[in-house]
Design a protein around this motif. Structure first.
Motif, mmCIF file in Angstrom:
data_model
loop_
_atom_site.group_PDB
_atom_site.id
_atom_site.type_symbol
_atom_site.label_atom_id
_atom_site.label_comp_id
_atom_site.label_asym_id
_atom_site.label_seq_id
_atom_site.Cartn_x
_atom_site.Cartn_y
_atom_site.Cartn_z
ATOM 1 N N LYS A 121 23.787 63.490 -6.433
ATOM 2 C CA LYS A 121 23.549 62.972 -7.783
ATOM 3 C C LYS A 121 22.081 62.648 -8.052
ATOM 4 N N PHE A 122 21.308 62.407 -6.969
ATOM 5 C CA PHE A 122 19.922 61.966 -7.202
ATOM 6 C C PHE A 122 18.873 62.689 -6.374
ATOM 7 N N ALA A 123 19.250 63.402 -5.319
ATOM 8 C CA ALA A 123 18.267 63.967 -4.390
ATOM 9 C C ALA A 123 18.270 65.487 -4.438
ATOM 10 N N GLU A 124 17.258 66.047 -5.073
ATOM 11 C CA GLU A 124 17.070 67.490 -5.125
ATOM 12 C C GLU A 124 16.177 67.967 -3.974
ATOM 13 N N GLU A 125 15.500 67.008 -3.312
ATOM 14 C CA GLU A 125 14.505 67.340 -2.290
ATOM 15 C C GLU A 125 15.142 68.036 -1.088
ATOM 16 N N GLU A 126 14.733 69.279 -0.828
ATOM 17 C CA GLU A 126 15.351 70.064 0.239
ATOM 18 C C GLU A 126 15.020 69.523 1.623
ATOM 19 N N PHE A 127 13.809 68.963 1.793
ATOM 20 C CA PHE A 127 13.382 68.569 3.141
ATOM 21 C C PHE A 127 14.312 67.535 3.765
ATOM 22 N N VAL A 128 14.901 66.674 2.962
ATOM 23 C CA VAL A 128 15.725 65.603 3.513
ATOM 24 C C VAL A 128 17.017 66.147 4.100
ATOM 25 N N TYR A 129 17.494 67.261 3.585
ATOM 26 C CA TYR A 129 18.752 67.821 4.076
ATOM 27 C C TYR A 129 18.582 68.528 5.414
ATOM 28 N N GLU A 137 18.796 59.089 10.636
ATOM 29 C CA GLU A 137 17.582 59.523 9.947
ATOM 30 C C GLU A 137 17.903 59.985 8.530
ATOM 31 N N PHE A 138 19.026 60.677 8.367
ATOM 32 C CA PHE A 138 19.438 61.169 7.056
ATOM 33 C C PHE A 138 19.655 60.005 6.092
ATOM 34 N N VAL A 139 20.353 58.990 6.553
ATOM 35 C CA VAL A 139 20.599 57.813 5.717
ATOM 36 C C VAL A 139 19.276 57.119 5.379
ATOM 37 N N PHE A 163 16.908 60.925 -12.306
ATOM 38 C CA PHE A 163 16.414 60.815 -10.931
ATOM 39 C C PHE A 163 16.338 62.181 -10.272
ATOM 40 N N LYS A 164 17.350 63.010 -10.491
ATOM 41 C CA LYS A 164 17.436 64.298 -9.797
ATOM 42 C C LYS A 164 16.531 65.357 -10.421
ATOM 43 N N ASP A 165 16.434 65.352 -11.742
ATOM 44 C CA ASP A 165 15.753 66.445 -12.428
ATOM 45 C C ASP A 165 14.288 66.169 -12.763
ATOM 46 N N HIS A 166 13.878 64.899 -12.756
ATOM 47 C CA HIS A 166 12.535 64.571 -13.238
ATOM 48 C C HIS A 166 11.645 63.843 -12.225
ATOM 49 N N ILE A 167 12.235 63.291 -11.171
ATOM 50 C CA ILE A 167 11.442 62.551 -10.169
ATOM 51 C C ILE A 167 11.594 63.245 -8.822
ATOM 52 N N PHE A 168 10.469 63.583 -8.203
ATOM 53 C CA PHE A 168 10.487 64.345 -6.954
ATOM 54 C C PHE A 168 9.631 63.646 -5.894
ATOM 55 N N VAL A 169 10.196 63.487 -4.700
ATOM 56 C CA VAL A 169 9.515 62.831 -3.585
ATOM 57 C C VAL A 169 9.039 63.900 -2.610
ATOM 58 N N ARG A 170 7.780 63.818 -2.248
ATOM 59 C CA ARG A 170 7.237 64.826 -1.319
ATOM 60 C C ARG A 170 7.673 64.520 0.114
ATOM 61 N N PRO A 171 7.724 65.547 0.966
ATOM 62 C CA PRO A 171 8.203 65.369 2.343
ATOM 63 C C PRO A 171 7.461 64.264 3.079
#
Length: 212
Positions: A121-129, A137-139, A163-171
């Protein structure tokens, strides 16, 4: 001791943390509330939320302010009458405030496995997966991402931000305790400098916009 920690971020930015060990009655007797705050308190169904609300006022008093110095704008963003920037968060056993000359945002989150179920619902960032095989670590990383997005929204708090579509966290790596984030909304891009740390079972995130 209820006052838990002071984090000296820089000369003009300070975080204050309250660990809630008091009863509701103890906290209520220790603070003075204006009528609008009293009405808001009485409207809260959860005692945990009530105590978090009162603990924030304890932190204000710790810094020489009172509830009468705090007000909220039409978007629900808190302000102090003397112009010092403030951001507020509370979660279960802790309340936190940050005071700064910058437009800061802060968020506190309890680390729970539940975050894995709602990540989509909120995390589009691929690196976390990439670290799903390591549940802890995932949590931890998902909780940081959630906290960053909450804090960014507290800084900008514009209607329509996703949160998912407009805010992005870098690795980032947990050991670094910092990263950057980007808000891309309505053709406007904003960069944020992000810091985070873990306190007991909680994750604390704070950030502000970088100068463009």
């Amino acid at each position: 001791m209820p006052f838990y920690q002071h984090i000296n971020v820089d000369q003009a930015t300070h975080i204050y943390i309250w660990k809630i060990s008091e009863s509701f009655d103890e906290l209520f007797r220790a603070v003075s509330l204006k009528d609008v705050s009293l009405a808001r308190l009485e409207g809260m169904k959860s005692e945990s939320h009530q105590k978090g609300f009162l603990a924030v006022r304890m932190l204000l008093q710790h810094k020489g302010y009172t509830d009468f110095d705090l007000y909220y704008d039409k978007f629900g963003k808190p302000h102090l009458k003397d112009g010092v920037n403030i951001s507020i968060s509370h979660s279960f056993d802790f309340s936190v405030i940050v005071l700064s000359d910058k437009n800061v945002g802060i968020d506190l989150e309890l680390r729970r496995d539940l975050v894995k179920k709602i990540a989509y619902k909120f995390a589009e960032e691929e690196f976390v997966y990439e670290c799903q095989h390591n549940s802890e670590e995932f949590v931890s990383k998902l909780t940081v991402i959630w906290g960053v997005k909450e804090a960014v929204f507290k800084v900008r708090n514009e209607v329509g931000i996703s949160f998912k579509d407009h805010i992005f966290v870098r690795p980032f790596e947990m050991k670094d305790q910092k990263t950057t984030a980007l808000l891309n909304f309505n053709r406007i891009k904003r960069e944020f400098l992000v810091y985070f740390t873990e306190i007991e079972k909680y994750t604390l995130v704070w950030l502000w916009e970088t100068e463009s």
